[in-house]
Design a protein around this motif. Structure first.
Motif, PDB file in Angstrom:
ATOM      1  N   ALA A 190       0.843  -1.198   0.000  1.00  0.00           N
ATOM      2  CA  ALA A 190       0.000   0.000   0.000  1.00  0.00           C
ATOM      3  C   ALA A 190       0.878   1.249   0.000  1.00  0.00           C
ATOM      4  O   ALA A 190       1.900   1.312   0.679  1.00  0.00           O
ATOM      5  N   GLY A 191       0.502   2.216  -0.809  1.00  0.00           N
ATOM      6  CA  GLY A 191       1.254   3.466  -0.885  1.00  0.00           C
ATOM      7  C   GLY A 191       0.930   4.391   0.275  1.00  0.00           C
ATOM      8  O   GLY A 191       0.080   4.102   1.137  1.00  0.00           O
ATOM      9  N   LYS A 192       1.630   5.482   0.315  1.00  0.00           N
ATOM     10  CA  LYS A 192       1.403   6.461   1.368  1.00  0.00           C
ATOM     11  C   LYS A 192       0.051   7.138   1.172  1.00  0.00           C
ATOM     12  O   LYS A 192      -0.423   7.286   0.053  1.00  0.00           O
ATOM     13  N   ALA A 193      -0.529   7.503   2.259  1.00  0.00           N
ATOM     14  CA  ALA A 193      -1.820   8.193   2.204  1.00  0.00           C
ATOM     15  C   ALA A 193      -1.635   9.552   1.539  1.00  0.00           C
ATOM     16  O   ALA A 193      -0.702  10.295   1.854  1.00  0.00           O
ATOM     17  N   GLY A 194      -2.515   9.828   0.582  1.00  0.00           N
ATOM     18  CA  GLY A 194      -2.433  11.094  -0.132  1.00  0.00           C
ATOM     19  C   GLY A 194      -2.997  12.249   0.682  1.00  0.00           C
ATOM     20  O   GLY A 194      -3.538  12.079   1.783  1.00  0.00           O
ATOM     21  N   GLU A 195      -2.824  13.401   0.141  1.00  0.00           N
ATOM     22  CA  GLU A 195      -3.345  14.589   0.812  1.00  0.00           C
ATOM     23  C   GLU A 195      -4.871  14.624   0.735  1.00  0.00           C
ATOM     24  O   GLU A 195      -5.480  14.028  -0.159  1.00  0.00           O
ATOM     25  N   ARG A 196      -5.440  15.300   1.680  1.00  0.00           N
ATOM     26  CA  ARG A 196      -6.896  15.408   1.715  1.00  0.00           C
ATOM     27  C   ARG A 196      -7.378  16.199   0.509  1.00  0.00           C
ATOM     28  O   ARG A 196      -6.845  17.253   0.178  1.00  0.00           O
ATOM     29  N   GLY A 197      -8.361  15.648  -0.171  1.00  0.00           N
ATOM     30  CA  GLY A 197      -8.878  16.286  -1.372  1.00  0.00           C
ATOM     31  C   GLY A 197      -9.724  17.507  -1.067  1.00  0.00           C
ATOM     32  O   GLY A 197     -10.014  17.840   0.094  1.00  0.00           O
ATOM     33  N   LEU A 198     -10.092  18.176  -2.124  1.00  0.00           N
ATOM     34  CA  LEU A 198     -10.936  19.364  -1.984  1.00  0.00           C
ATOM     35  C   LEU A 198     -12.351  18.958  -1.586  1.00  0.00           C
ATOM     36  O   LEU A 198     -12.801  17.839  -1.830  1.00  0.00           O
ATOM     37  N   ARG A 199     -13.038  19.861  -0.962  1.00  0.00           N
ATOM     38  CA  ARG A 199     -14.406  19.598  -0.541  1.00  0.00           C
ATOM     39  C   ARG A 199     -15.302  19.469  -1.766  1.00  0.00           C
ATOM     40  O   ARG A 199     -15.205  20.232  -2.728  1.00  0.00           O
ATOM     41  N   GLY A 200     -16.133  18.434  -1.749  1.00  0.00           N
ATOM     42  CA  GLY A 200     -17.015  18.182  -2.879  1.00  0.00           C
ATOM     43  C   GLY A 200     -18.177  19.155  -2.940  1.00  0.00           C
ATOM     44  O   GLY A 200     -18.388  19.990  -2.044  1.00  0.00           O
ATOM     45  N   TYR A 201     -18.939  19.018  -4.019  1.00  0.00           N
ATOM     46  CA  TYR A 201     -20.099  19.882  -4.205  1.00  0.00           C
ATOM     47  C   TYR A 201     -21.225  19.458  -3.249  1.00  0.00           C
ATOM     48  O   TYR A 201     -21.337  18.281  -2.878  1.00  0.00           O
ATOM     49  N   ASN A 202     -22.031  20.411  -2.847  1.00  0.00           N
ATOM     50  CA  ASN A 202     -23.168  20.124  -1.991  1.00  0.00           C
ATOM     51  C   ASN A 202     -24.182  19.269  -2.735  1.00  0.00           C
ATOM     52  O   ASN A 202     -24.440  19.478  -3.925  1.00  0.00           O
ATOM     53  N   GLY A 203     -24.717  18.273  -2.048  1.00  0.00           N
ATOM     54  CA  GLY A 203     -25.700  17.398  -2.659  1.00  0.00           C
ATOM     55  C   GLY A 203     -27.057  18.084  -2.811  1.00  0.00           C
ATOM     56  O   GLY A 203     -27.283  19.213  -2.357  1.00  0.00           O
ATOM     57  N   ARG A 204     -27.938  17.344  -3.462  1.00  0.00           N
ATOM     58  CA  ARG A 204     -29.291  17.878  -3.656  1.00  0.00           C
ATOM     59  C   ARG A 204     -30.052  17.898  -2.336  1.00  0.00           C
ATOM     60  O   ARG A 204     -29.801  17.079  -1.450  1.00  0.00           O
ATOM     61  N   LYS A 205     -30.960  18.801  -2.212  1.00  0.00           N
ATOM     62  CA  LYS A 205     -31.766  18.929  -1.017  1.00  0.00           C
ATOM     63  C   LYS A 205     -32.691  17.732  -0.900  1.00  0.00           C
ATOM     64  O   LYS A 205     -33.325  17.311  -1.867  1.00  0.00           O
ATOM     65  N   GLY A 206     -32.716  17.133   0.303  1.00  0.00           N
ATOM     66  CA  GLY A 206     -33.550  15.963   0.518  1.00  0.00           C
ATOM     67  C   GLY A 206     -35.030  16.313   0.634  1.00  0.00           C
ATOM     68  O   GLY A 206     -35.438  17.480   0.657  1.00  0.00           O
ATOM     69  N   GLN A 207     -35.810  15.229   0.713  1.00  0.00           N
ATOM     70  CA  GLN A 207     -37.247  15.414   0.828  1.00  0.00           C
ATOM     71  C   GLN A 207     -37.623  15.880   2.227  1.00  0.00           C
ATOM     72  O   GLN A 207     -36.899  15.639   3.195  1.00  0.00           O
ATOM     73  N   LYS A 208     -38.730  16.494   2.316  1.00  0.00           N
ATOM     74  CA  LYS A 208     -39.217  17.008   3.584  1.00  0.00           C
ATOM     75  C   LYS A 208     -39.648  15.866   4.482  1.00  0.00           C
ATOM     76  O   LYS A 208     -40.318  14.929   4.041  1.00  0.00           O
ATOM     77  N   GLY A 209     -39.207  15.899   5.733  1.00  0.00           N
ATOM     78  CA  GLY A 209     -39.543  14.834   6.662  1.00  0.00           C
ATOM     79  C   GLY A 209     -40.962  14.945   7.200  1.00  0.00           C
ATOM     80  O   GLY A 209     -41.698  15.909   6.937  1.00  0.00           O
ATOM     81  N   GLN A 210     -41.307  13.892   7.970  1.00  0.00           N
ATOM     82  CA  GLN A 210     -42.645  13.871   8.547  1.00  0.00           C
ATOM     83  C   GLN A 210     -42.730  14.817   9.746  1.00  0.00           C
ATOM     84  O   GLN A 210     -41.724  15.112  10.391  1.00  0.00           O
ATOM     85  N   VAL A 211     -43.949  15.215  10.024  1.00  0.00           N
ATOM     86  CA  VAL A 211     -44.183  16.120  11.143  1.00  0.00           C
ATOM     87  C   VAL A 211     -44.032  15.347  12.450  1.00  0.00           C
ATOM     88  O   VAL A 211     -44.572  14.238  12.605  1.00  0.00           O
ATOM     89  N   GLY A 212     -43.238  15.876  13.386  1.00  0.00           N
ATOM     90  CA  GLY A 212     -43.015  15.217  14.660  1.00  0.00           C
ATOM     91  C   GLY A 212     -44.177  15.409  15.614  1.00  0.00           C
ATOM     92  O   GLY A 212     -45.113  16.178  15.353  1.00  0.00           O
ATOM     93  N   PRO A 213     -44.125  14.686  16.752  1.00  0.00           N
ATOM     94  CA  PRO A 213     -45.214  14.819  17.731  1.00  0.00           C
ATOM     95  C   PRO A 213     -45.193  16.194  18.378  1.00  0.00           C
ATOM     96  O   PRO A 213     -44.140  16.818  18.499  1.00  0.00           O
ATOM     97  N   PRO A 214     -46.319  16.683  18.787  1.00  0.00           N
ATOM     98  CA  PRO A 214     -46.358  18.019  19.415  1.00  0.00           C
ATOM     99  C   PRO A 214     -45.633  18.021  20.753  1.00  0.00           C
ATOM    100  O   PRO A 214     -45.715  17.061  21.536  1.00  0.00           O
TER     101      PRO A 214
END
Length: 310
Positions: free
Chosen positions: A143-167
Motif C-alpha cells: 500500500a502506498g502512502k496516504a495522499g493529501e486530503r482532497g478538496l471539498r465536494g459539491y453540496n448534494g441535492r436537497k432531501g425530501q421534507k420529513g414527517q411532522v413530529g409529535p407536538p
C-alpha cells in the motif's frame, strides 16, 4: 590609327582571376593601380603624337621617322601589355589551386555547403511480431502512502421534507413526583417478575405508567426514590430497584417467623427517556411480599430534587 591604351580589356590582366571564375571586370587593387599609371603615361604619349601630327611642317619632314617610330611604339606597347597580362595577386602561400579542389574546400568549411549526415532508420512495424498471450497476474504491491486530503465536494441535492413530529409541551415544567401502592401479595416463580402497582396516590403529569409499572423521565435531573414492602412469615424477600435494564439497588430480608416492614431508598441522576421500576428475583426457595385488599403494605415513591436545566 593610333592604339588607344585606355581601351584595355580587363580580362587580360589576371588569368588566375579567370580560373577562379570571378565576375567580369574584377581587378585586384594592385593590378588596377598599375594599369592606371601605365594608362596615364600612354595618354601623355598619345597627346604628344597628336601635336606632332597637327604640325604640318614637322609632319612632312619627319613623316618617315614618325611612321617608323609609330610602328616601334606599337610593338613595344603590345609587348608591354603582354608583359602586364598576368600580375601576381596572391602571396607565395596562396598559390592558386584547381577549380574542383577549391570548390570542395569551400564546401567543407562553409556550413551552407556542408554535406548532410545520413542516418539510416528502421521501420519498427516491419519487425513487430504477433500479439502474445496475456501473462499471469503479478503480486500485489504494498500500500502506498496516504495522499493529501482532497478538496471539498459539491453540496448534494436537497432531501425530501420529513414527517411532522409529535407536538411538544407548550410549557415544560421542571417538576416530577409520584407515589403508588399495591394491595395484592406477590409470590416468586422460576422467572423474574415485574412488580406492578394498582393504587395511584400521587402521579404528577402522569410520568408514572400504571400499566407498565415504570416511571418515565421527562425532566432530566437528580431524583429520589423509595421502596417499602411487608415481608411474609417464613419466606425470603428479594427485590431489585432497576434503572432501565440494570440493577441499581437491592431490597432483601431473610426468612423469619415474624413479618416485618423492609425499606430501601436511593437517589439517581436520570436523563430524558430513562425508566425506573421494581423487579422480583427468581429463587429456588419461596420468595414473596405480603399485602391485603383492605390495607396497602407495598409502596413505591419518587420525586425530582434538582433539574438538570433550571
Amino acid at each position: 590609327m593610333l592604339w588607344n591604351p585606355l581601351q584595355i580589356n580587363p580580362k587580360m590582366f589576371c588569368k588566375q582571376c579567370e580560373q577562379r571564375k570571378l565576375p567580369v571586370g574584377h581587378l585586384h587593387k594592385a593590378v588596377n593601380n598599375r594599369v592606371l599609371e601605365d594608362a596615364a603615361k600612354m595618354k601623355e604619349r598619345y597627346h604628344l603624337l597628336a601635336q606632332l601630327k597637327m604640325s604640318s611642317v614637322l609632319l612632312m619632314l619627319l613623316l618617315s621617322t614618325v611612321n617608323a617610330g609609330t610602328l616601334l611604339e606599337k610593338g613595344s606597347l603590345r609587348r608591354e601589355a603582354q608583359r602586364l597580362s598576368c600580375v601576381r595577386c596572391c602571396g607565395p602561400s596562396e598559390e592558386p589551386v584547381s577549380v574542383a579542389s577549391s570548390r570542395s574546400t569551400r564546401m567543407s568549411y562553409d556550413p551552407t555547403y556542408s554535406v548532410p549526415k545520413v542516418q539510416p532508420t528502421i521501420d519498427i512495424t516491419i519487425l513487430k511480431g504477433e500479439k502474445g498471450d496475456v501473462g499471469e497476474k503479478g503480486i500485489t504491491g504494498g500500500a502506498g502512502k496516504a495522499g493529501e486530503r482532497g478538496l471539498r465536494g459539491y453540496n448534494g441535492r436537497k432531501g425530501q421534507k420529513g414527517q411532522v413530529g409529535p407536538p411538544g409541551n407548550s410549557c415544560k415544567l421542571h417538576y416530577a413526583a409520584f407515589s403508588v401502592g399495591r394491595r395484592k401479595p406477590l409470590h416468586s416463580s422460576d422467572y423474574f417478575q415485574h412488580v406492578t402497582f394498582d393504587t395511584e396516590l400521587v402521579n404528577l403529569y402522569k410520568h408514572f405508567s400504571m400499566f407498565t409499572g415504570k416511571f418515565f423521565c421527562y425532566v432530566p435531573g437528580i431524583y429520589f426514590f423509595n421502596l417499602n414492602v411487608h415481608t411474609w412469615n417464613f419466606k425470603e424477600t428479594y427485590l431489585h430497584v432497576m434503572k432501565n435494564n440494570k440493577e441499581v439497588a437491592i431490597l432483601y430480608a431473610q426468612p423469619s417467623d415474624r413479618s416485618i416492614m423492609q425499606s430501601q431508598s436511593l437517589m439517581l441522576e436520570l436523563q430524558e427517556g430513562d425508566e425506573v421500576w421494581v423487579r422480583m428475583f427468581k429463587r429456588e426457595r419461596e420468595n414473596g411480599i405480603y399485602s391485603e385488599e383492605s390495607d396497602i403494605y407495598i409502596t413505591f415513591n419518587g420525586h425530582l430534587i434538582k433539574p438538570a436545566i433550571e
